[in-house]
Design an enzyme around this catalytic site. Structure first.
Site, PDB file in Angstrom:
ATOM      1  N   GLY A 175      68.821  99.064   9.376  1.00 18.91           N
ATOM      2  CA  GLY A 175      68.491  99.326  10.785  1.00 18.91           C
ATOM      3  C   GLY A 175      69.474 100.307  11.395  1.00 18.91           C
ATOM      4  O   GLY A 175      70.430 100.750  10.749  1.00 18.91           O
ATOM      5  N   ALA A 235      79.410  97.566  21.076  1.00 22.78           N
ATOM      6  CA  ALA A 235      78.980  98.955  20.918  1.00 22.78           C
ATOM      7  C   ALA A 235      77.650  99.087  21.633  1.00 22.78           C
ATOM      8  O   ALA A 235      76.886  98.119  21.701  1.00 22.78           O
ATOM      9  CB  ALA A 235      78.811  99.297  19.445  1.00 22.78           C
ATOM     10  N   LYS A 287      80.570  81.075  19.377  1.00 29.48           N
ATOM     11  CA  LYS A 287      79.944  82.317  19.864  1.00 29.48           C
ATOM     12  C   LYS A 287      78.655  81.967  20.612  1.00 29.48           C
ATOM     13  O   LYS A 287      78.326  82.574  21.634  1.00 29.48           O
ATOM     14  CB  LYS A 287      79.659  83.236  18.662  1.00 29.48           C
ATOM     15  N   ASN A 302      77.350  83.216  24.233  1.00 29.50           N
ATOM     16  CA  ASN A 302      76.067  83.909  24.365  1.00 29.50           C
ATOM     17  C   ASN A 302      75.063  83.128  25.211  1.00 29.50           C
ATOM     18  O   ASN A 302      74.249  83.728  25.908  1.00 29.50           O
ATOM     19  CB  ASN A 302      75.458  84.191  22.985  1.00 29.50           C
ATOM     20  N   ASN A 307      78.782  91.863  32.616  1.00 27.17           N
ATOM     21  CA  ASN A 307      79.392  90.571  32.261  1.00 27.17           C
ATOM     22  C   ASN A 307      80.408  90.111  33.312  1.00 27.17           C
ATOM     23  O   ASN A 307      80.495  88.928  33.629  1.00 27.17           O
ATOM     24  CB  ASN A 307      80.095  90.672  30.902  1.00 27.17           C
ATOM     25  N   SER A 322      74.110  92.263  25.469  1.00 27.35           N
ATOM     26  CA  SER A 322      72.999  92.744  24.638  1.00 27.35           C
ATOM     27  C   SER A 322      71.654  92.301  25.229  1.00 27.35           C
ATOM     28  O   SER A 322      70.676  93.044  25.186  1.00 27.35           O
ATOM     29  CB  SER A 322      73.157  92.241  23.206  1.00 27.35           C
TER      30      SER A 322
HETATM   31  O1  PAF Z   1      75.682  89.739  23.174  1.00 30.13           O
HETATM   32  C1  PAF Z   1      76.651  90.269  23.740  1.00 30.13           C
HETATM   33  O2  PAF Z   1      76.546  91.173  24.548  1.00 30.13           O
HETATM   34  C2  PAF Z   1      78.055  89.805  23.359  1.00 30.13           C
HETATM   35  O3  PAF Z   1      77.943  88.920  22.273  1.00 30.13           O
HETATM   36  C3  PAF Z   1      78.843  89.148  24.500  1.00 30.13           C
HETATM   37  C4  PAF Z   1      79.948  88.295  23.953  1.00 30.13           C
HETATM   38  C5  PAF Z   1      77.980  88.324  25.404  1.00 30.13           C
HETATM   39  C6  PAF Z   1      79.577  90.200  25.295  1.00 30.13           C
HETATM   40  O4  PAF Z   1      78.768  91.126  25.920  1.00 30.13           O
END
Ligand code: PAF
Length: 298
Positions: free
Chosen positions: A9, A122, A178, A182, A196, A248
């Protein structure tokens, strides 16, 4: 001649890994739908690079990084199977949970499965520009016996792409931790269409505490022990260090793409059902965000 990594990808984390490999002379090939090479700009810190990645022609491949969204992972591995060497090492890297068990059953006895959980950030301001927005770190773990017995130094090569990297025996507690981050940041920033850092505002704190309290409950039923206080502290750190970033999920919603809500909040809700628990705060957040989305985005 070093053997190439195959990056599946052209998502932001995959291109980040591929760019960093290329910059340190590690051969890398891309596996993407359109069979052509990809030219793009890579910005990292104050540096700007013109990059060119070749598309892979045919296998077999020994080293495969699958940095896809959770919902695409199982189908992607299925379609890659004929391209994998007998002793291929496959590394998954995504938000959310639920892919390891189905992928394990697809691989042969000598094919290794790994999970890399990264906090690198990123993003692609547009299709041909990748920006490394957050210098994070990565936890890597072998997830089947073939990975545990892998004879070459996968950790060293992967750390060139997603350093600093720590190798651990069991990824499960890291995935849950994590997931806690999230399950709060992603749906809330997507719902409120904010960065954020906005979640540090007083108006969100009560809801965040309820989400974390419920998370602790369901995690505990699944054998993972956390306290609300430690998660709250960690969450504030993540929100502060990524304050200017869009999560994201916010980006997926803003760009009309499918989200990882199912692999994140949906996974928690499914675990709650299995353990006969109620998660009203997560359920309400799921319902509120789902109301903004098309059914195929869930
Ligand atoms: O999904 C995301 O964007 C990242 O995992 C996080 C930790 C929420 C930071 O933007």
């Amino acid at each position: 001649m070093k053997t190439p990594w195959l990056v599946v990808g052209k998502g932001a984390i995959g291109l980040l890994a591929a760019s960093r490999w290329q910059l340190c002379q590690q051969p890398v090939l891309l596996w993407q739908k359109q069979p052509k090479s990809l030219c793009y700009r890579f910005s990292s810190g104050s540096q700007d690079y013109a990059m060119m990645l070749q598309n892979a022609q045919s296998g077999p491949f020994d080293k495969v990084l699958v940095p896809l969204k959770a919902y695409d992972v199982v189908d992607a591995v299925k379609s890659l199977l004929p391209m994998l060497s007998e002793q291929a090492q496959v590394v998954l890297c995504h938000n959310g949970m639920g892919t390891l068990e189905p992928v394990k059953t697809l691989l042969g006895p000598r094919q290794g499965l790994w999970f890399a959980s990264t906090t690198h950030g990123a993003y692609k301001p547009h299709a041909l520009h990748l920006r490394h927005t957050g210098f994070g770190s990565t936890i890597l773990a072998p997830c089947n016996q073939a990975a545990q017995h892998c004879s070459w130094n996968l950790t060293k090569e992967l750390s060139q792409a997603l350093s600093p990297l720590t190798l651990v025996d069991d990824i499960t507690p890291y995935l849950w931790r994590k997931l806690a981050m999230n399950a709060v940041i992603n749906p809330l920033t997507a719902l409120h269409n904010c960065r954020n850092g906005e979640l540090n505002k007083a108006e969100f704190q009560q809801q965040i505490k309820s989400l974390l309290a419920e998370f602790v409950l369901v995690a505990s039923a699944c054998g993972q022990s956390f306290t609300e206080g430690e998660l709250y502290q960690q969450l504030q750190q993540v929100q502060t260090s990524t304050a200017q970033n869009f999560s994201s999920m916010q980006q997926d919603v803003a760009n009309g793409r499918r989200t990882e809500l199912g692999a994140i909040t949906g996974y928690l809700l499914a675990q709650a059902v299995l353990h006969q628990l109620q998660l009203p705060a997560h359920q309400a957040l799921y319902t509120a965000l789902a109301a903004k989305l098309e059914p195929w985005q869930l």
